[in-house]
Design a protein around this motif. Structure first.
Motif, short mmCIF file in Angstrom:
data_model
loop_
_atom_site.label_atom_id
_atom_site.label_comp_id
_atom_site.label_asym_id
_atom_site.label_seq_id
_atom_site.Cartn_x
_atom_site.Cartn_y
_atom_site.Cartn_z
N VAL A 143 26.91 44.44 46.83
CA VAL A 143 25.93 44.09 45.70
C VAL A 143 26.50 42.37 45.22
O VAL A 143 27.66 42.28 44.90
CB VAL A 143 26.11 44.68 44.52
CG1 VAL A 143 25.47 44.20 43.49
CG2 VAL A 143 25.56 46.15 45.17
N ALA A 144 25.77 41.35 45.34
CA ALA A 144 26.09 40.13 44.97
C ALA A 144 25.69 39.80 43.33
O ALA A 144 24.81 40.55 42.89
CB ALA A 144 25.34 39.07 45.69
N LYS A 176 30.11 32.91 54.10
CA LYS A 176 30.80 34.39 53.42
C LYS A 176 31.00 34.07 52.26
O LYS A 176 31.76 33.26 51.97
CB LYS A 176 31.54 34.58 54.45
CG LYS A 176 32.21 36.16 54.27
CD LYS A 176 33.01 36.64 55.25
CE LYS A 176 33.61 38.25 54.90
NZ LYS A 176 34.50 38.65 55.69
N ARG A 177 30.57 35.19 51.43
CA ARG A 177 30.79 35.07 50.01
C ARG A 177 32.29 36.15 49.73
O ARG A 177 32.10 37.07 49.36
CB ARG A 177 29.84 35.59 49.14
CG ARG A 177 28.43 34.87 49.40
CD ARG A 177 28.23 33.76 48.68
NE ARG A 177 28.14 34.04 47.07
CZ ARG A 177 28.22 33.01 46.26
NH1 ARG A 177 28.53 31.81 46.40
NH2 ARG A 177 27.80 33.38 45.11
N PHE A 178 33.26 35.22 49.43
CA PHE A 178 34.53 35.86 48.92
C PHE A 178 34.53 36.09 47.40
O PHE A 178 33.72 35.21 46.85
CB PHE A 178 35.54 35.07 49.50
CG PHE A 178 36.02 35.30 50.90
CD1 PHE A 178 36.54 36.26 51.49
CD2 PHE A 178 35.25 34.19 51.95
CE1 PHE A 178 36.69 36.34 53.24
CE2 PHE A 178 35.45 34.42 53.28
CZ PHE A 178 36.09 35.32 53.72
N PRO A 179 35.50 36.91 47.02
CA PRO A 179 35.52 36.90 45.21
C PRO A 179 35.88 35.33 44.83
O PRO A 179 35.28 34.96 43.70
CB PRO A 179 36.63 37.64 45.27
CG PRO A 179 36.71 38.68 46.36
CD PRO A 179 36.28 37.92 47.65
N SER A 180 36.60 34.56 45.45
CA SER A 180 36.89 33.50 45.19
C SER A 180 35.62 32.20 45.08
O SER A 180 35.49 31.24 44.51
CB SER A 180 37.94 32.76 45.75
OG SER A 180 37.88 32.75 47.07
N ASN A 181 34.63 32.64 45.94
CA ASN A 181 33.48 32.17 45.89
C ASN A 181 32.45 32.37 44.58
O ASN A 181 31.40 31.51 44.59
CB ASN A 181 32.62 32.10 47.23
CG ASN A 181 33.43 31.49 48.53
OD1 ASN A 181 33.56 32.09 49.29
ND2 ASN A 181 34.27 30.60 48.08
N LEU A 182 32.65 33.47 44.08
CA LEU A 182 31.43 33.81 43.02
C LEU A 182 31.52 32.95 41.73
O LEU A 182 32.57 32.56 41.41
CB LEU A 182 31.79 35.27 42.73
CG LEU A 182 31.65 36.13 44.05
CD1 LEU A 182 31.98 37.64 43.37
CD2 LEU A 182 30.43 36.30 44.82
N ALA A 183 30.25 32.98 41.48
CA ALA A 183 29.97 32.10 39.93
C ALA A 183 28.76 32.91 39.25
O ALA A 183 27.88 33.01 40.22
CB ALA A 183 29.94 30.53 40.21
#
Length: 867
Positions: free
Chosen positions: A172-173, A378-385
Motif C-alpha cells: 500500500v503506497a 522502486k519505492r523504499f521507505p526513504s523515498n516516501l513523501a
C-alpha cells in the motif's frame, strides 16, 4: 537571496535554488525529487548515491551541487534510451545481481562509467574500479557476472529489452487509490463487510504446543479483473519472499505469476504475524497461502462447473481460465467472480499441489521487482513523501548510559521554521528540510552525566561476571544427557578451549526511516521494520492509543538482516508528528544507525570434549555466555553431553542478527570438532561423518568436500589449507568448504568458498542460490574482519570509512550446491548458509599455518599468525 543555478539532469535543465555548497545528493532528492540515487553513508564510502557528472562517476553525497552547474548529470533514471534498457540495467536483471535493490542504482551508474572507459574489464579491474560500492546483501559474485554480461550487451544493441512497465504497487503506497476492499480491521468478517466484489479465501491453523509459529492466518482475494492479491504479515527486505510466495500462489491457482500480487506487512489489511525473522517466512507463511489458494481453486472450479452445467471433474484450470472438455466452454477467473461476494474458509485437508508436480515453482524466475530496482522507480521507505511533510531529527546522548541533566534550547528555537519538541528525556526538532532539522538539533546545548562503561579489553571478564535471567528465547537454557563429568575425566583424549566472537553491526544500506501522519486521532506510519505488528503494539503503548488506532505499513526496504525489529524510528516520527500537527519524516544518519541500532551479541563459549582411544566422542560440554541458544545443540553423536546458554548483562545494545547465535555456536563447535579430529589423528571429514546420524547433513558435507577437492587436503603446498564445517539450523542443512593461502608475512588470501545447502523442496532455485551466495559472503565479513570497536559507552568506528564490510576485492569465487528435496517441506534459505563460513575458514587457516585462532574476527588487519 542568493542567486540559484541551472543543472541539466537526465537531459532536462533544472533550476536549483541558492546554496551551491549543498550536496548534489540533497539537491537531487529533496529539491528535484529524483530518488534513484540513495543516501547510504554520507561520506562517499558506499557508492549508493553514485551518479554520472558528464562521463565521470561521482558520489553525490560528497559532491557540492555547485560543481554540477553547467554539466550533465545522469542518474539511474536517465540511463535508458529510446525506451530500451541500458546494457547495465538489463545485465543486472538477467543475472539477478540484487536482493533488496537499494544499492543497485549506484552500481549501475558506476558500471556504466567503467564500461565507457574499459569495454571488457577483467575481474581484477572490476574489483578495483568498483571497490567503492557496497552491496550489504552481498550479491558480489552476481555483480561481477553482471558487469561481464553488460560488456557483451554494449556490443549487442539488438538484444536490449524495452524498459519494463512498473506493475501496480504490491504494498500500500502513500495516497493509494481505492482498493476492492475497505477494511476496518484485518479479519474475514471485515473482508466480507467491506468487499465490493470477488472471492476471498482464508486459511488458518492453531499453533502446536511448544512449536514456534510466526504466522497463523493468510488470505487472498480474486478480483473481477482477474488479479489475485495474496495477503501476509511477512515483509520483504531482499530475501525474495515476495517472489517465492507469488510463485506458490500462482502454482496453486494455475495462473501466471504476473497475475499475483503479494501484499505484505500492512497491519491494516494483513493477517497478524509475529514478524519476519528466523527464516520462518517460507515454513510458516507459505503453507497457509498455498491452502488459501487451493481453496480458491476449488471454489473457482465449482463456480465454473455450475456455470457450464458440467461435472467438476470435467473442468480444467489453467492460465487464469476455467475450461471444459476440448477447451470449451471457457471463462476467466475474473468472469467467474464478477458479482460474487464470498469468503471461503480453507479446509484442513485442502488438496495442495505436491512439490514433485510443480510446473511454475521449482524453476528459476526473474524477480518481478527487478525492473523497478534497475530503473530507480522502486519505492523504499526513504523515498516516501506526502504533501506538507516536515522533517524531524532527535537529540542523541553522547554515550550509552548517559543521563540528561539540562538543556539550552534557545539557539534552536531562534532558528526560522524550527519547532523544538520535548517529552521527558525525548528531545527533537521539526523543520521544513532535513538539513535544517540537523542544524537545529546540533544547536541544542545539552548537559550530560556519563557513567564508566567497559570496553573491548574487558568484555570477556565483564560478560562472565554479569549473568542475567533473560526471558523467552533469551532465558537460560540447559540440556544434559549421560555423565559428562565422568566422560571428560576418563577419556584418554580430552580438549578444553574458549572461543569468542565480537559485536557485529548489521549495516543495512538503507538506514532506519519512518514517515508518520496523524488524522482524526489515528496514526499511520510507513517504515522499514521486520515486525510491523510488534511495532504497532509498541507505538500504541508508548502513545496511549488503542492498537486499532495505529496502522503500520512496511514498503519493501533496503536490508535489515535482523537489525530492524520494532518501532525505533517510527516512534520518533510519531511523537514529532503529533507535536507538529502534520506529517513528519525521520531518517537516521549512518552514524545513528551504527550507534543507536542494536548489534549482534558478542559471545564467550567454553567447550570441553573427550574421546576414547578409537577416536569416538564420549563427552561434550558446551556453554555459551551472552550470544544465544540458536544452533547450540550438536548434530554429532555423543553419549554424554551438557549444553548450556547463560544470558549476560551486555554493555552494548544487542538483538537479532542474520542466523542469530548459530554463527557463534557453529564457530565454536566446528572449530572444536576439527581440533578433536586432529587430536585423534583422524581426517576431519571422516571424523565428522563417523559421528553423524543425519544423512541429509552428511550429504551436504560430502558434496562440499568433493567440490573443494578434499581428497588432496593433506597434499597442499606450504601456506595453503582446506577447511570444512557443517551444521543444521531452521530446518536446513549446510556445509561450507574453504581454501586459503597465507603468505610469509601472514597475509591471508581466501581462494575459494563452496557452500552446499539442503532446505527441502526448492521453490525458486535462482533466488535461493542468490541468498546462499549472499549469506556466504556476509559470513565472510563477520569471520575475517567485522567488529565493533567501543569504549566508555561509545562505538568508535561508527562509519563506513571505519567499519569494514565485504566489498568486491574481498570476495573469492563462491560456488553454491543446491540439493533439492521435493519430499521435504521447504525451509528458509536466508540465514542457515551463513553459519559454517567462519569455522570453515578457521579450520583452513589452521591447516595452512598450524595456528588455531579461537576468536572472531580471524584476521581483522588482514593477517594471521603462524605456529
Amino acid at each position: 537571496m542568493e542567486p540559484g543555478f541551472t543543472v541539466t539532469v537526465n537531459g532536462v535543465a533544472r533550476e536549483v535554488a541558492a546554496g551551491p555548497e549543498r550536496s548534489l545528493l540533497e539537491v537531487l532528492r529533496e529539491e528535484l525529487g529524483i530518488t534513484g540515487p540513495k543516501l547510504g553513508c554520507g561520506e562517499g564510502m558506499c557508492g549508493a548515491c553514485t551518479v554520472l557528472l558528464g562521463r565521470r562517476a561521482v558520489t553525490a553525497c560528497t559532491t557540492p551541487a555547485g560543481e554540477a552547474a553547467g554539466h550533465r548529470v545522469t542518474t539511474v533514471e536517465g540511463l535508458a534510451e529510446d525506451g530500451l534498457l541500458h546494457p547495465v540495467q538489463q545485465a543486472w536483471m538477467e543475472t539477478g545481481a540484487m536482493q533488496c535493490g537499494y544499492c543497485t542504482p549506484g552500481w549501475l551508474t558506476g558500471c556504466a562509467a567503467l564500461l565507457a572507459r574499459v569495454p571488457h574489464p577483467d575481474d581484477a579491474r572490476i574489483d578495483a574500479e568498483l571497490a567503492g560500492h557496497v552491496c550489504r546483501c552481498c550479491t558480489y559474485p552476481r555483480i561481477r557476472a553482471a558487469v561481464h554480461r553488460a560488456a557483451e550487451l554494449m556490443e549487442q544493441p539488438e538484444s536490449l529489452e524495452p524498459v519494463p512497465v512498473p506493475a501496480a504497487e504490491p504494498a500500500v503506497a502513500v495516497g493509494a487509490a481505492a482498493r476492492p476492499w475497505d477494511l476496518v480491521a484485518p479479519d474475514p468478517d471485515a473482508f466480507l463487510a467491506g468487499l465490493r466484489e470477488g472471492l476471498v479465501s482464508v486459511a488458518g491453523r492453531e499453533p502446536a504446543p511448544g512449536v514456534l509459529t510466526t504466522s497463523t492466518r493468510a488470505w487472498l482475494h480474486v478480483g473481477p479483473d482477474g488479479v489475485v492479491t495474496a495477503f501476509t504479515g511477512k515483509v520483504e527486505a531482499g530475501q525474495g519472499t515476495r517472489g517465492a510466495l507469488s510463485l506458490l500462489v500462482a502454482e496453486e491457482l494455475r495462473v501466471p505469476p504476473g497475475a499475483v500480487r503479494v501484499l505484505m506487512g500492512d497491519t491494516g489489511v494483513s493477517p497478524f504475524d509475529m514478524g519476519t525473522f528466523g527464516s520462518r517466512s517460507i515454513p510458516d507463511a507459505a503453507p497457509l497461502l498455498c491452502r488459501a489458494a487451493a481453496a480458491a481453486r476449488r471454489v473457482l472450479r465449482e463456480a465454473a462447473a455450475q456455470r457450464f452445467g458440467l461435472a467438476e471433474a470435467d473442468i480444467t484450470l489453467a492460465e487464469g481460465m476455467a475450461v471444459g472438455p476440448d477447451g470449451a466452454p471457457s471463462a476467466s477467473f475474473g468472469e467467474l467472480v464478477t458479482g460474487m461476494r464470498r469468503v471461503e474458509q480453507a479446509r484442513a485437508d485442502e488438496q495442495v499441489t505436491d512439490p514433485g508436480a510443480w510446473r511454475r515453482a521449482g524453476r528459476p524466475a526473474r524477480s518481478a521487482a527487478a525492473g523497478t530496482a534497475v530503473t530507480g522507480t522502486k519505492r523504499f521507505p526513504s523515498n516516501l513523501a506526502v504533501p506538507g511533510m516536515l522533517h524531524g531529527c532527535v537529540l542523541r546522548a553522547p554515550a550509552y548510559g548517559a543521563r540528561l541533566l539540562g538543556l539550552d534550547l534557545a539557539a534552536a528555537q531562534a532558528m526560522p521554521g524550527i519547532q523544538v519538541v520535548r517529552d521527558g528525556d525525548f528531545v527533537g526538532v521539526v523543520a521544513p528540510t532535513a538539513r535544517a532539522a540537523r542544524a537545529a538539533v546540533t544547536a541544542i546545548a545539552a548537559d550530560w552525566e556519563l557513567t564508566p562503561q567497559p570496553g573491548q579489553a574487558e568484555l570477556e571478564a565483564y560478560l562472565r561476571a554479569h549473568p542475567a535471567e533473560g526471558q523467552g528465547h533469551s532465558a537460560p537454557y540447559r540440556h544434559a544427557a549421560g555423565d559428562v563429568d565422568a566422560a571428560l575425566a576418563t577419556g584418554p583424549l580430552r580438549l578444553e578451549a574458549t572461543y569468542t566472537t565480537a559485536y557485529v553491526a548489521h549495516v543495512p544500506l538503507e538506514p532506519r526511516v519512518a514517515l508518520a501522519r496523524w488524522e482524526s486521532g489515528r496514526l499511520t506510519v510507513w517504515t522499514g521494520t521486520s515486525t510491523p505488528f510488534r511495532a504497532r503494539g509498541e507505538l500504541a503503548e508508548a502513545l496511549g492509543l488503542d492498537e486499532a488506532a495505529v496502522q503500520v505499513i512496511v514498503p519493501d526496504y533496503g536490508g535489515g538482516f535482523g537489525g530492524k525489529h520494532g518501532a525505533a524510528a517510527a516512534l520518533e516520527a510519531a511523537r514529532l508528528a503529533r507535536a507538529a500537527g502534520g506529517p513528519v519524516k525521520v531518517a537516521w544518519t549512518r552514524e545513528e544507525e551504527f550507534r543507536w541500532g542494536y548489534l549482534r551479541p558478542a559471545a564467550v563459549i567454553d567447550v570441553a570434549a573427550s574421546a576414547d582411544a578409537t577416536g569416538q566422542l564420549t563427552g561434550w560440554s558446551f556453554t555459551n555466555i551472552n550470544s544465544g541458544q540458536a544452533g547450540i545443540g550438536t548434530p554429532y553423536r555423543v553419549p554424554s553431553q551438557r549444553i548450556a546458554y547463560q544470558p549476560a548483562d551486555s554493555p552494548l545494545p544487542q538483538g537479532s542478527y542474520r542466523a542469530l547465535a548459530a554463527t557463534a555456536n557453529s564457530f565454536a563447535r566446528e572449530s572444536h570438532m576439527d581440533e578433536m579430529a586432529r587430536l585423534a589423528g583422524a581426517d576431519p571429514l571422516v571424523f565428522r561423518l563417523d559421528h553423524l546420524d543425519d544423512e541429509r547433513l552428511a550429504t551436504v558435507l560430502r558434496r562440499a568436500a568433493d567440490r573443494i577437492g578434499w581428497d588432496r587436503h593433506d597434499q597442499q603446498p606450504a601456506g595453503h589449507g582446506l577447511g570444512l564445517a557443517c551444521g543444521w539450523e531452521k530446518g536446513g542443512r549446510v556445509a561450507t568448504a574453504a581454501e586459503v593461502r597465507v603468505d610469509d608475512d601472514g597475509r591471508l588470501y581466501v581462494l575459494r568458498l563452496v557452500t552446499a545447502f539442503d532446505c527441502g523442496a526448492v521453490i525458486d532455485p535462482a533466488n535461493l542460490a542468490n541468498q546462499v551466495e549472499g549469506a556466504t559472503v556476509m559470513g565472510l565479513g563477520g569471520a575475517l574482519f567485522e567488529q565493533v570497536d567501543f569504549a566508555d559507552g561509545v562505538i568508535r568506528n561508527a562509519s563506513l570509512s571505519q567499519y569494514r564490510v565485504p566489498r568486491l576485492p574481498d570476495v573469492p569465487p563462491v560456488e553454491t550446491i543446491l540439493i533439492d528435496r521435493p519430499d521435504q517441506p521447504s525451509a528458509g534459505g536466508g540465514e542457515t548458509p551463513l553459519i559454517a563460513v567462519a569455522p570453515a575458514l578457521a579450520n583452513a587457516i589452521r591447516a595452512a599455518t598450524g595456528t588455531r585462532i579461537r576468536s572472531l574476527p580471524l584476521a581483522p588487519n588482514g593477517k594471521v599468525g603462524r605456529a
